[in-house]
Design an enzyme around this catalytic site. Structure first.
Site, PDB file in Angstrom:
ATOM      1  N   GLY A   1      12.587 -50.656 -69.358  1.00  0.00           N
ATOM      2  CA  GLY A   1      13.907 -50.049 -69.199  1.00  0.00           C
ATOM      3  C   GLY A   1      14.759 -50.384 -70.406  1.00  0.00           C
ATOM      4  O   GLY A   1      14.449 -51.312 -71.145  1.00  0.00           O
TER       5      GLY A   1
ATOM      6  N   CYS B   1       7.277 -54.859 -70.266  1.00  0.00           N
ATOM      7  CA  CYS B   1       8.410 -54.770 -71.190  1.00  0.00           C
ATOM      8  C   CYS B   1       9.679 -55.373 -70.562  1.00  0.00           C
ATOM      9  O   CYS B   1       9.735 -56.576 -70.346  1.00  0.00           O
ATOM     10  CB  CYS B   1       8.606 -53.321 -71.637  1.00  0.00           C
ATOM     11  SG  CYS B   1       9.694 -53.203 -73.070  1.00  0.00           S
ATOM     12  N   TYR B   2      10.652 -54.558 -70.201  1.00  0.00           N
ATOM     13  CA  TYR B   2      11.845 -55.123 -69.553  1.00  0.00           C
ATOM     14  C   TYR B   2      11.437 -55.908 -68.306  1.00  0.00           C
ATOM     15  O   TYR B   2      12.020 -56.943 -67.992  1.00  0.00           O
ATOM     16  CB  TYR B   2      12.828 -54.010 -69.175  1.00  0.00           C
ATOM     17  CG  TYR B   2      14.051 -54.521 -68.452  1.00  0.00           C
ATOM     18  CD1 TYR B   2      15.109 -55.081 -69.158  1.00  0.00           C
ATOM     19  CD2 TYR B   2      14.135 -54.461 -67.058  1.00  0.00           C
ATOM     20  CE1 TYR B   2      16.221 -55.577 -68.496  1.00  0.00           C
ATOM     21  CE2 TYR B   2      15.244 -54.953 -66.388  1.00  0.00           C
ATOM     22  CZ  TYR B   2      16.291 -55.502 -67.108  1.00  0.00           C
ATOM     23  OH  TYR B   2      17.385 -55.998 -66.453  1.00  0.00           O
TER      24      TYR B   2
ATOM     25  N   HIS C   1       3.381 -51.694 -73.714  1.00  0.00           N
ATOM     26  CA  HIS C   1       3.251 -50.661 -72.681  1.00  0.00           C
ATOM     27  C   HIS C   1       1.786 -50.283 -72.459  1.00  0.00           C
ATOM     28  O   HIS C   1       1.254 -49.454 -73.198  1.00  0.00           O
ATOM     29  CB  HIS C   1       4.054 -49.415 -73.078  1.00  0.00           C
ATOM     30  CG  HIS C   1       5.525 -49.625 -72.971  1.00  0.00           C
ATOM     31  ND1 HIS C   1       6.219 -49.407 -71.807  1.00  0.00           N
ATOM     32  CD2 HIS C   1       6.421 -50.069 -73.873  1.00  0.00           C
ATOM     33  CE1 HIS C   1       7.493 -49.699 -71.997  1.00  0.00           C
ATOM     34  NE2 HIS C   1       7.640 -50.105 -73.244  1.00  0.00           N
TER      35      HIS C   1
ATOM     36  N   GLU D   1       0.582 -48.421 -70.253  1.00  0.00           N
ATOM     37  CA  GLU D   1       0.469 -47.044 -69.741  1.00  0.00           C
ATOM     38  C   GLU D   1       0.419 -46.004 -70.856  1.00  0.00           C
ATOM     39  O   GLU D   1       0.038 -44.861 -70.630  1.00  0.00           O
ATOM     40  CB  GLU D   1       1.646 -46.742 -68.790  1.00  0.00           C
ATOM     41  CG  GLU D   1       3.033 -46.636 -69.430  1.00  0.00           C
ATOM     42  CD  GLU D   1       3.716 -47.969 -69.666  1.00  0.00           C
ATOM     43  OE1 GLU D   1       3.022 -49.007 -69.683  1.00  0.00           O
ATOM     44  OE2 GLU D   1       4.947 -47.992 -69.864  1.00  0.00           O
TER      45      GLU D   1
ATOM     46  N   SER E   1       8.881 -17.885 -58.723  1.00  0.00           N
ATOM     47  CA  SER E   1       9.413 -17.604 -60.057  1.00  0.00           C
ATOM     48  C   SER E   1       8.327 -17.193 -61.038  1.00  0.00           C
ATOM     49  O   SER E   1       8.619 -16.685 -62.109  1.00  0.00           O
ATOM     50  CB  SER E   1      10.122 -18.849 -60.597  1.00  0.00           C
ATOM     51  OG  SER E   1       9.160 -19.837 -60.921  1.00  0.00           O
ATOM     52  N   GLY E   2       7.073 -17.468 -60.666  1.00  0.00           N
ATOM     53  CA  GLY E   2       5.991 -17.237 -61.629  1.00  0.00           C
ATOM     54  C   GLY E   2       5.651 -18.520 -62.367  1.00  0.00           C
ATOM     55  O   GLY E   2       4.632 -18.610 -63.039  1.00  0.00           O
ATOM     56  N   GLY E   3       6.530 -19.526 -62.250  1.00  0.00           N
ATOM     57  CA  GLY E   3       6.273 -20.834 -62.856  1.00  0.00           C
ATOM     58  C   GLY E   3       5.208 -21.590 -62.054  1.00  0.00           C
ATOM     59  O   GLY E   3       4.839 -21.178 -60.946  1.00  0.00           O
ATOM     60  N   VAL E   4       4.747 -22.694 -62.625  1.00  0.00           N
ATOM     61  CA  VAL E   4       3.634 -23.425 -62.029  1.00  0.00           C
ATOM     62  C   VAL E   4       3.965 -23.943 -60.616  1.00  0.00           C
ATOM     63  O   VAL E   4       3.207 -23.736 -59.667  1.00  0.00           O
ATOM     64  CB  VAL E   4       3.236 -24.629 -62.927  1.00  0.00           C
ATOM     65  CG1 VAL E   4       2.093 -25.417 -62.302  1.00  0.00           C
ATOM     66  CG2 VAL E   4       2.878 -24.151 -64.320  1.00  0.00           C
ATOM     67  N   ASP E   5       5.118 -24.577 -60.473  1.00  0.00           N
ATOM     68  CA  ASP E   5       5.390 -25.264 -59.211  1.00  0.00           C
ATOM     69  C   ASP E   5       5.549 -24.303 -58.038  1.00  0.00           C
ATOM     70  O   ASP E   5       4.933 -24.487 -56.986  1.00  0.00           O
ATOM     71  CB  ASP E   5       6.654 -26.133 -59.335  1.00  0.00           C
ATOM     72  CG  ASP E   5       6.537 -27.116 -60.493  1.00  0.00           C
ATOM     73  OD1 ASP E   5       5.399 -27.366 -60.933  1.00  0.00           O
ATOM     74  OD2 ASP E   5       7.574 -27.610 -60.954  1.00  0.00           O
ATOM     75  N   SER E   6       6.365 -23.265 -58.224  1.00  0.00           N
ATOM     76  CA  SER E   6       6.565 -22.368 -57.084  1.00  0.00           C
ATOM     77  C   SER E   6       5.287 -21.589 -56.797  1.00  0.00           C
ATOM     78  O   SER E   6       4.987 -21.281 -55.634  1.00  0.00           O
ATOM     79  CB  SER E   6       7.754 -21.432 -57.308  1.00  0.00           C
ATOM     80  OG  SER E   6       7.493 -20.496 -58.330  1.00  0.00           O
ATOM     81  N   SER E   7       4.495 -21.311 -57.833  1.00  0.00           N
ATOM     82  CA  SER E   7       3.261 -20.549 -57.605  1.00  0.00           C
ATOM     83  C   SER E   7       2.239 -21.383 -56.832  1.00  0.00           C
ATOM     84  O   SER E   7       1.615 -20.895 -55.886  1.00  0.00           O
ATOM     85  CB  SER E   7       2.646 -20.113 -58.933  1.00  0.00           C
ATOM     86  OG  SER E   7       3.574 -19.377 -59.675  1.00  0.00           O
TER      87      SER E   7
ATOM     88  N   LYS F   1       3.232 -33.570 -62.094  1.00  0.00           N
ATOM     89  CA  LYS F   1       2.939 -32.240 -62.625  1.00  0.00           C
ATOM     90  C   LYS F   1       1.434 -32.013 -62.858  1.00  0.00           C
ATOM     91  O   LYS F   1       0.897 -30.967 -62.509  1.00  0.00           O
ATOM     92  CB  LYS F   1       3.680 -32.067 -63.961  1.00  0.00           C
ATOM     93  CG  LYS F   1       3.650 -30.662 -64.497  1.00  0.00           C
ATOM     94  CD  LYS F   1       4.756 -29.869 -63.875  1.00  0.00           C
ATOM     95  CE  LYS F   1       4.820 -28.459 -64.365  1.00  0.00           C
ATOM     96  NZ  LYS F   1       5.995 -27.774 -63.804  1.00  0.00           N
TER      97      LYS F   1
END
Ligand code: XMP
Length: 509
Positions: free
Chosen positions: A54, A81-82, A166, A168, A220-226, A365
């Site tokens: 952070g 880290c933090y 880090h 990750e 919407s045609g976007g990834v998530d809503s599709s 995602k």
């Protein structure tokens, strides 16, 4: 509730990456704000706890602190880290400002191995990003590794481990090994996270929850809503009605493609609403970006609500909310992270009293994409770049009209087509063209031209909060520029945007 690794979020831009790395091991992970109470954390019965990085310093007034009790729960802890500085600070060590910030790659050397570093090469490259450092480790801790500073410390008895770097981040060579040591060996976490199960489980849950009721979804045609739509459709078929609002501000032929890809191919029930006139009329003469966003947002809600009301007996509103949206809404990063209003267009018709259905709420995602592919959505559709809700309304700079939108659609389509052709599309995070309200002089054949300028923009980023401009090859850019100028009537000059974020933003408005 699923057991997993709990990640306390102190605001690092890499936090979602930690969550994903854990899930890639097949173990459920959850990111919660650092101020989540010890009781709540205990109730989750986690296999282990990760204290994230952070931007804060433990030595300032108002530092992001937590209760020391967390170290007494008997649950293994990894501070990153933090998270390392915080552990040192709370348990009696000393944290000071380093002589200079360490940012970027650093050499790690193990000085005393421990369970966290088991099997890790004695010398390796790690990714650092810090100013403060641990000067003295707390009682009970041993220094496990060094770089310029103390790079790792461990208390084997209490199973508390800390790293200044880090693990990750992919630049840390042994990062995965270190995280695996923590999650699988030290925490002995159960492998309980698998996406195929996720689909089966979610389909069953949707069926159970929805029964024989009807569901509305804004596609919407976007990834998530599709992906959300296809998943829900798999569960309840024609009880789902999708509403696709064509704002007239979408990419070239988008409406037609959405109807083909989802309507025809998946046999989904989609209402295609062509509202372009409505949007363009409302936008006429408006050049302020925030005002344009508001107009588009409000209009979208109005059109969507009109249509939703026509669907009688709907009980649920489905949305493609994904886990980063959930994390974002509880973000500890504060108001500075929110630079533009209205990052999501949409709205809930309140008087309809619809219940929310959000089947992707738990997914990152990349997991949404995998689920999409498993459901049979073609690869190129689930790997599309994000597209802003206000669409080309904020990519035609200044006042928007139908002709400018057409010009931009043509130019953008050429750029995207060339990215695909040259195998570059998935190597950049977001790419598009912007149309400037500026005309300049050019020459075509023997004719003097006086036309618009287009800007080609491409950014690489992990979280869209910071980004660098993509170093696309000159030959490629030359070809894109030639094609746009030759093929798009109305543009006679193309520029390439070489600004990073910050201080620029990815979009121009
Ligand atoms: P900026 O321009 O802020 O963009 O660097 C970061 C990401 O957010 C997207 N973006 C938007 N998305 N509504 C959206 O749905 C908006 O008003 C909006 N503005 C920016 C942008 O495309 C990028 O992915």
């Amino acid at each position: 509730m699923q057991r997993g690794i709990v990640i306390l979020d102190f605001g690092s831009q890499y936090n979602q990456l930690i969550g994903r790395r854990v899930r890639e091991m097949g173990v459920y992970s959850e990111i919660v704000p650092y101020y989540t109470s010890v009781e709540e954390i205990k109730a989750k019965n986690p296999f282990g706890i990760i204290l994230s990085g952070g931007p804060s310093s433990v030595n300032v007034v108002g530092a992001h602190l937590i209760s020391k009790e967390i170290f007494e729960l008997g649950i293994p802890i990894l501070g990153i880290c933090y998270g390392m500085q915080l552990t040192a600070h709370l348990l009696g060590g000393v944290v000071t400002k380093g002589i200079k910030a360490e940012y970027g790659k650093a050499d790690l050397e193990i000085v005393k191995t421990c369970s966290l570093l088991a099997g890790v090469k004695e010398k390796s490259i790690v990714w650092m990003s810090h100013f403060d450092e641990v000067k003295d480790v707390p009682n009970g801790f041993a220094i496990a590794a060094k770089s310029g500073a103390i790079a790792a410390m461990a208390n084997e008895d209490k199973k508390i481990y800390c790293v200044q770097f880090h693990p990750e981040v992919s630049h840390t060579e042994e990062g995965n090994k270190i995280l695996q040591n923590f999650v699988l060996e030290i925490c002995r976490a159960e492998k309980n996270w698998e996406l195929t199960n996720y689909i089966d489980r979610t389909v069953a849950e949707i069926k159970e929850k929805v029964g024989d009721q009807r569901v509305i979804l804004g596609l919407s045609g976007g990834v998530d809503s599709s992906v959300a739509a296809v998943l829900i459709h798999k569960a309840i078929g024609d009880q789902l009605t999708c509403i696709f609002v064509d704002t007239g501000l979408l990419r070239k032929d988008e409406a037609q493609k959405v109807m083909e890809n989802y309507g025809a191919h998946f046999h989904m029930n989609i209402k295609h609403i062509d509202a372009s006139e409505r949007f363009l009329t409302k936008l006429s003469g408006i050049d302020d970006p925030e005002q344009k966003r508001k107009i588009i947002g409000n209009e979208f809600v109005a059109v969507f609500n009109d249509e939703a009301h026509k669907i009688k007996g709907a009980k649920f509103l489905a949305q493609g909310t994904i886990y980063p949206d959930v994390i974002e809404s509880q973000s500890v990063k504060g108001p500075s992270a929110v630079i533009k209003s209205h990052h999501n267009v949409g709205g809930l018709p309140e008087e309809m009293e619809l219940e929310l259905l959000e089947p992707l709420r738990e997914l990152f995602k990349d997991e949404v994409r995998k689920v999409g592919e498993e459901l049979g959505i073609p690869h190129h559709l689930v790997y599309r770049h994000p597209f802003p809700g206000p669409g080309l309304g904020i990519r035609v700079l200044g006042a928007v009209d139908a002709e400018k939108v057409r010009i931009l659609q043509e130019a953008d389509d050429i750029f995207i087509e060339e990215l695909y052709k040259n195998d570059l599309y998935e190597k950049v995070s977001q790419a598009f063209v912007v149309l400037l309200p500026v005309k300049s002089v050019g020459v075509m054949g023997d004719e003097r031209t006086y036309e618009y300028t287009a800007v080609v923009r491409s950014a690489n980023t992990i979280d869209f909060m910071t980004a660098t401009w993509s170093k696309l090859p000159y030959d490629f850019l030359e070809n894109v520029s030639n094609r746009i100028i030759n093929e798009v009537r109305g543009i006679n000059r193309v520029a390439y945007d070489i600004s990073s974020k910050p201080p620029a933003t990815i979009e121009w408005e």
